[in-house]
Enzyme design. Structure first.
Site, PDB file in Angstrom:
ATOM      1  N   THR A 121      46.207  -6.116 -30.103  1.00  0.00           N
ATOM      2  CA  THR A 121      46.638  -5.991 -28.704  1.00  0.00           C
ATOM      3  C   THR A 121      47.281  -4.759 -28.381  1.00  0.00           C
ATOM      4  OG1 THR A 121      46.631  -8.387 -28.800  1.00  0.00           O
ATOM      5  CG2 THR A 121      47.943  -7.125 -27.127  1.00  0.00           C
ATOM      6  N   LEU A 156      42.317 -16.016 -30.020  1.00  0.00           N
ATOM      7  CA  LEU A 156      42.521 -16.837 -30.918  1.00  0.00           C
ATOM      8  C   LEU A 156      44.105 -17.283 -30.920  1.00  0.00           C
ATOM      9  CD1 LEU A 156      43.988 -15.674 -33.684  1.00  0.00           C
ATOM     10  CD2 LEU A 156      41.498 -14.878 -34.348  1.00  0.00           C
ATOM     11  N   ALA A 262      58.057 -28.348 -22.168  1.00  0.00           N
ATOM     12  CA  ALA A 262      59.543 -27.950 -22.418  1.00  0.00           C
ATOM     13  C   ALA A 262      59.879 -27.844 -23.865  1.00  0.00           C
ATOM     14  CB  ALA A 262      60.458 -28.616 -21.477  1.00  0.00           C
ATOM     15  N   GLY A 267      58.044 -18.434 -29.661  1.00  0.00           N
ATOM     16  CA  GLY A 267      58.282 -17.433 -30.601  1.00  0.00           C
ATOM     17  C   GLY A 267      56.814 -16.895 -31.158  1.00  0.00           C
ATOM     18  N   CYS A 270      52.966 -13.064 -30.920  1.00  0.00           N
ATOM     19  CA  CYS A 270      52.465 -12.318 -29.681  1.00  0.00           C
ATOM     20  C   CYS A 270      53.295 -12.338 -28.517  1.00  0.00           C
ATOM     21  CB  CYS A 270      51.045 -12.982 -29.536  1.00  0.00           C
ATOM     22  SG  CYS A 270      49.912 -12.718 -30.825  1.00  0.00           S
TER      23      CYS A 270
END
Ligand SMILES: NC(=O)c1ccc[n+]([C@@H]2O[C@H](COP(=O)([O-])OP(=O)(O)OC[C@H]3O[C@@H](n4cnc5c(N)ncnc54)[C@H](O)[C@@H]3O)[C@@H](O)[C@H]2O)c1
Length: 457
Positions: A121, A156, A262, A267, A270
């Site tokens: 990314t 993924l 909610a 975390g 990414c």
């Protein structure tokens, strides 16, 4: 096809294994010798359902190999996937040093045409920087070897990575419009053809749009989570049940049911870093992404919600108190604890003087490693952590149970045993696993997220 994967982490190993499974000849490179040793000894350095079998099968068939030999890796693949980490830099931007190092290595050794694929990314514009790094290395050798840099971001999900890779919703590929770009497009078409047999899943676009698409997707998902978390906190005040609200809005096809849960914050490797990196990219252009600023701030606050609820319930007096935590991984089916909410909760409890027993089905070893880093400034706190051998073992003599990760194994516990083991039957449920009315009937004091209307009926 001959494929090289640079970086044999979550994304690289899954990509390499799945491409080998489809019959390609795959060379996986990593700079981490210990990772390569584990793989060459038949092991798997990460927990990912289904991956071990695929790796074993393709290793046995000679379709995948693992090595630290950079020159051999460059020689091998006509397509070179860069799948190294892009951790946040100090200012929140994506640190591209591993990506650019990988590009330079390719430039150092390539002799013929290579398609260089950014699967990591990476911020918009990175393909240009990768091209520049390649060109610089080629110039040093006065080589005229040709290449094209393609963006093929990965979507993924850890915990379902093999399934996601093998049956993708979409494949995003960005190529440029040069002759080399055309050549690269044709090779990528051939490589991904098996995924498009049922229907076309590939979205072809320019390189910058492909790079942007990945950030836009993660930013959207993070936004939905923070949106629901903010509404859940309001629901607690106004006396509404956020789970009922979730069903009520998710049934609208324009909204949909996914990513509306909610909880105690997102975390992982990414969302936190990608949201930050997109904000940072915007700042580079003099823009301030107000929504994403808020998404991040809401999430940081939400990670403290369990700790705050516990502090409030125990009148801010946690010295001498003992708690059980179920779930340490940032989400189920992975041992990944990067930016996990459990780390924030554990820090709050230990630094307030409590002792804690923790349990997670797969990330106990990772937890020991991570907690040593988290408490490097106060190593004595590590003695206040007990690593339990089962969910029930964690409960003994605890003043309350806090649930942080929604593992399936936690969904239907033996409540009689749970009550018997806890010092008092109190649950702080950071993932809304249980029905508050059922908890009331069982005589369990229950604190969910955005569900106080039912809890205190
Ligand atoms: N983990 C996910 O769920 C996920 C999903 C989609 C996209 N991504 C993106 O994919 C990229 C990789 O993420 P990951 O989670 O697989 O990271 P990871 O940390 O698990 O793996 C990266 C690997 O690259 C290796 N490496 C670093 N520099 C290298 C070099 N020059 N040559 C060879 N190997 C090198 C590291 O040793 C490590 O094993 C990141 O950009 C991430 O944002 C991750």
């Amino acid at each position: 096809m001959k494929i090289t994967i640079i970086g044999t982490g979550y994304v690289g190993l899954v990509t390499g294994a799945c491409l080998a499974e489809l019959g390609n000849d795959v060379f996986c490179l990593d700079v981490d010798q210990s990772k390569i040793d584990i793989l060459n000894n038949g092991g798997i350095p990460i927990h990912e359902p289904g991956l071990e079998e695929i790796v074993a099968r393709n290793r046995a068939a000679g379709r995948i190999r693992f090595s630290t030999d950079i020159e051999a890796s460059v020689t091998h693949g006509d397509v070179q996937f860069i799948a190294v980490g892009t951790p946040p830099d100090e200012d929140g931007s994506a640190d591209l040093k591993y990506v650019l190092a990988a590009a330079r290595n390719i430039g150092k050794y390539m002799t013929g045409f290579k398609v260089v694929v950014d699967k990591s990314t990476v911020p918009v514009g990175t393909a240009d920087r990768v091209s520049a790094a390649l060109r610089e290395e080629l110039a040093v050798r006065q080589s005229h070897a040709d290449f094209s840099v393609v963006s093929n971001p990965e979507f993924l999900k850890e915990g379902a990575a093999v399934e996601d890779f093998m049956r993708p919703d979409r494949i995003v590929i960005g190529c440029d419009s040069s002759a080399q770009g055309d050549k690269a497009r044709n090779m990528m078409k051939k490589l991904y053809a098996p995924f498009n047999r049922n229907h076309e899943r590939t979205f072809w676009m320019d390189v910058r749009s492909a790079e942007f698409t990945k950030y836009a997707a993660n930013a959207m998902l993070a936004t939905r989570i923070s949106f629901m978390n903010e509404l859940a906190n309001l629901a607690d005040h106004v006396g509404a049940d956020i789970e009922a609200v979730r069903h009520g809005i998710g049934s609208d096809p324009r909204i949909g049911h996914s990513f509306l849960y909610a909880g105690c914050g997102y975390g992982g490797s990414c969302f936190p870093k990608d949201v930050q990196a997109l904000e940072r990219t915007a700042q580079d252009y003099g823009l301030n992404l107000l929504i994403l600023n808020a998404v991040e701030a809401v999430n940081a606050r939400q990670k403290q919600i369990l700790g705050n609820k516990i502090l409030k319930r125990f009148d801010n007096k946690l010295v001498g108190k003992h708690f059980a935590i179920w779930g340490l991984a940032f989400k189920p089916n992975t041992d990944d604890m990067r930016a996990a909410s459990s780390r924030v909760l554990l820090g709050e409890l230990l630094r307030s003087g409590a002792t804690v027993a923790v349990y997670d089905p797969v990330s106990m070893a990772e937890a020991r490693r991570v907690f040593e880093l988290d408490f490097y400034d106060a190593p004595e706190l590590l003695d206040a952590i007990r690593y339990a051998s089962s969910p029930m073992d964690a409960l003994d003599q605890a003043d309350a149970l806090a649930i942080v990760t929604e593992w399936k194994a936690f969904r239907s516990p033996d409540f009689d045993q749970l009550k018997a083991r806890l010092k008092q039957p109190v649950i702080f449920d950071g993932r809304n696993l249980f029905d508050p009315t059922v908890m009331n009937e069982l005589g369990i004091e229950y604190h969910g997220i955005g569900r106080s209307v039912l809890t205190h009926k």
